[in-house]
Design a protein around this motif. Structure first.
Motif, short mmCIF file in Angstrom:
data_model
loop_
_atom_site.label_atom_id
_atom_site.label_comp_id
_atom_site.label_asym_id
_atom_site.label_seq_id
_atom_site.Cartn_x
_atom_site.Cartn_y
_atom_site.Cartn_z
N ALA A 25 38.52 37.29 49.48
CA ALA A 25 39.66 36.79 50.23
C ALA A 25 39.55 35.27 50.33
CB ALA A 25 39.71 37.41 51.63
N LEU A 26 40.64 34.58 50.02
CA LEU A 26 40.68 33.12 50.10
C LEU A 26 42.12 32.67 50.24
CD1 LEU A 26 39.84 31.69 46.52
CD2 LEU A 26 40.78 33.95 46.98
N THR A 27 42.33 31.48 50.76
CA THR A 27 43.69 31.00 50.97
C THR A 27 44.35 30.68 49.63
OG1 THR A 27 42.69 28.85 51.45
CG2 THR A 27 43.44 30.16 53.32
N PRO A 28 45.69 30.71 49.57
CA PRO A 28 46.39 30.57 48.29
C PRO A 28 46.12 29.27 47.56
CG PRO A 28 47.88 31.42 49.98
CD PRO A 28 46.63 31.04 50.68
N THR A 29 45.80 28.20 48.29
CA THR A 29 45.60 26.89 47.65
C THR A 29 44.18 26.67 47.17
OG1 THR A 29 45.11 25.84 49.77
CG2 THR A 29 47.43 25.86 49.05
N HIS A 30 43.29 27.63 47.43
CA HIS A 30 41.89 27.47 47.05
C HIS A 30 41.70 27.69 45.55
CE1 HIS A 30 37.93 26.98 49.08
NE2 HIS A 30 37.52 27.29 47.85
N LEU A 31 40.67 27.06 44.98
CA LEU A 31 40.40 27.16 43.55
C LEU A 31 39.40 28.27 43.26
CD1 LEU A 31 40.11 23.42 42.45
CD2 LEU A 31 42.07 24.95 42.21
N LEU A 32 39.70 29.01 42.20
CA LEU A 32 38.86 30.09 41.71
C LEU A 32 38.72 29.89 40.21
CD1 LEU A 32 37.55 32.72 42.80
CD2 LEU A 32 39.66 33.91 42.17
N PHE A 33 37.57 30.21 39.63
CA PHE A 33 37.35 30.01 38.19
C PHE A 33 37.86 31.23 37.43
CE2 PHE A 33 34.29 27.34 40.38
CZ PHE A 33 34.55 26.11 39.78
N VAL A 34 38.80 30.97 36.52
CA VAL A 34 39.57 32.06 35.88
C VAL A 34 39.63 31.84 34.38
CG1 VAL A 34 41.87 33.10 35.73
CG2 VAL A 34 40.95 32.45 37.96
N ALA A 35 39.64 32.95 33.63
CA ALA A 35 39.85 32.91 32.17
C ALA A 35 40.84 34.00 31.79
CB ALA A 35 38.54 33.11 31.42
N GLU A 36 41.45 33.83 30.62
CA GLU A 36 42.43 34.80 30.13
C GLU A 36 41.77 36.02 29.50
OE1 GLU A 36 45.67 34.71 30.50
OE2 GLU A 36 45.85 32.71 31.38
N ASN A 37 40.51 35.86 29.06
CA ASN A 37 39.83 36.99 28.42
C ASN A 37 38.36 36.99 28.80
OD1 ASN A 37 38.26 35.44 26.25
ND2 ASN A 37 40.38 34.75 25.89
N ALA A 38 37.70 38.12 28.57
CA ALA A 38 36.32 38.29 29.01
C ALA A 38 35.32 37.59 28.11
CB ALA A 38 36.00 39.78 29.08
N SER A 39 35.72 37.13 26.93
CA SER A 39 34.78 36.54 25.99
C SER A 39 34.53 35.06 26.24
CB SER A 39 35.30 36.72 24.56
OG SER A 39 36.55 36.06 24.39
N ALA A 40 35.30 34.44 27.12
CA ALA A 40 35.12 33.00 27.38
C ALA A 40 33.77 32.75 28.05
CB ALA A 40 36.24 32.49 28.27
N PRO A 41 33.03 31.71 27.60
CA PRO A 41 31.77 31.37 28.29
C PRO A 41 32.05 30.86 29.70
CG PRO A 41 32.31 29.73 26.62
CD PRO A 41 33.29 30.84 26.45
N ALA A 42 31.05 30.96 30.55
CA ALA A 42 31.25 30.61 31.96
C ALA A 42 31.78 29.19 32.13
CB ALA A 42 29.95 30.80 32.73
N ALA A 43 31.30 28.26 31.32
CA ALA A 43 31.71 26.87 31.46
C ALA A 43 33.17 26.66 31.10
CB ALA A 43 30.84 25.97 30.58
#
Length: 408
Positions: free
Chosen positions: A266-284
């Motif tokens: 749970a987090l407020t709408p303006t907060h940043l979360l690390f997101v990718a379009e697919n599972a193969s993307a490296p963490a960075a």
């Protein structure tokens, strides 16, 4: 580095040093140069600021119901006996003096601005809390969250500037409604609309270096929590301070739910979360994204049981209201909350820029130490940096919700 970003960083240093050289009294520092006042532009007739409807999240928020003298919520109202404000009080009941604390604070600030703008003139309140049903349905006057104002000399040529001064004083919505008055309103004291910065619930859990978990509200400077470094690797980062801390505010959160593994953040709408379009993307390569823009099918990073990160697919997004809102800052600008990797930052969708902008704060406190006890509310550096960013960065750099009280 782009010039605007470099200027933002250097200005952050200046903002941080300002308290150290300000001195102990209200006077100017010897040898300092007084800055010319910023030119204020009066509101036009029928103009409102911000340019959104009054009862929306970006302004004063939704109507929460009429407050009567015999209702439980009547205790939310406080009388305003400021001698620099004239209350019309045509009902002769003192109702116009009753308002929420947020409204009272803004009104008192505006009273000072009026006297500075027009010596000998005072702020005049013609309508405040309404207990008699004289306003339109769902008017914020019924909750003590709205006032109608004029100047004491009733000079209508001043009303456009009066409206601008009300915006500057921090009212959440100002409307040059009538030739006879200016309408101003504020967010509810406990409304979700009052929290548009970036926070987590106080009972959300961070992971300490010894593997134990602790609620965010219990974090203390010097504790090390699980986070992600600039290369996308797990690390333990020093908890420094709260950028915002509101233990008693009822807040609206986005709840992000994942599967394989199952997590719930749970987090407020303006907060940043690390997101990718697919599972193969490296963490960075997971990109900082506003929580309000995360949707099913996206992937977020979660802490794997054997260590390291693994991608987890978002399967649901819903809203939830909870009491308490905390925005912890770590040395790396990230942390793991309820098993999900998140940023410490919000409002601006640029993690590296935000991390750089807070570098002066980290440097300063690495030299002088961090206070062991922190008061509630937004950290002063966050508020000043936001205002500065509004001047230097393009408008589309910010989340649409923004922080209305910080805008001018």
């Amino acid at each position: 580095m782009k010039p605007a970003r470099l200027l933002l960083l250097l200005s952050g240093c200046a903002l941080l040093l300002a308290p150290a050289v300000r001195g102990c009294g209200p006077g100017r520092v010897v040898g300092s140069r007084r800055r010319p006042p910023r030119k204020l532009i009066p509101l036009a007739y029928k103009q409102f600021s911000p340019n959104v409807p009054e009862k929306t999240l970006g302004a004063s928020g939704r109507y929460e119901g009429k407050i009567a003298r015999n209702s439980e919520r009547f205790k939310e109202l406080t009388p305003n006996y400021n001698p620099d404000i004239i209350f019309k009080d045509e009902e002769n009941t003192g109702a116009d003096r009753l308002m929420t604390q947020r409204c009272k604070d803004r009104l008192n600030s505006l009273a000072i601005s009026v006297m500075n703008q027009w010596p000998g003139v005072k702020l005049r309140v013609t309508e405040g809390w309404d207990e008699d049903g004289h306003h339109s349905e769902e008017s914020l006057h019924y909750e003590g969250r709205a006032v109608d104002i004029t100047t004491s000399d009733r000079d209508r040529n001043k009303y456009g500037m009066l409206a601008r001064l009300a915006v500057e004083a921090g009212f959440d919505w100002v409307y040059y409604e009538s030739k006879a008055h200016i309408h101003c309103s504020v967010k509810s004291e406990h409304s979700a609309a009052a929290k548009t910065g970036g926070c987590f619930p106080g009972r959300a859990l961070a992971t300490l270096e010894d593997g134990a978990q602790t609620p965010l509200w219990a974090l203390r400077p010097g504790q090390r929590v699980l986070a992600m470094d600039g290369a996308g690797r797990p690390t333990y980062s020093d908890f420094l301070t709260f950028l915002d801390k509101e233990p008693h505010v009822l807040t609206s959160f986005h709840v992000i739910e994942t599967r394989e593994p199952s997590r719930r953040l749970a987090l407020t709408p303006t907060h940043l979360l690390f997101v990718a379009e697919n599972a193969s993307a490296p963490a960075a390569h997971f990109r900082p994204t506003f929580a309000s823009r995360v949707h099913p099918g996206h992937f977020v990073l979660v802490a794997a049981e054997g260590g390291g990160w693994q991608p987890a697919e978002v399967v649901g997004v819903r809203d939830q209201r909870d009491v308490g809102a905390y925005a912890p800052l770590t040395r790396h600008g990230t942390l793991v909350v309820d098993g999900v990797v998140a940023s410490c930052f919000a409002l601006v969708q640029e993690q590296q820029l935000a991390q750089l902008a807070f570098w002066p704060l980290r440097l300063y406190h690495s030299l002088v130490g961090w206070p062991r006890v922190q008061g509630n509310g937004m950290h002063w550096y966050s508020g000043l940096l936001y205002r500065l960013g509004r001047l230097l960065l393009p408008p589309d750099s910010f989340h649409p919700l923004g922080v209305p009280w910080a805008e001018s």
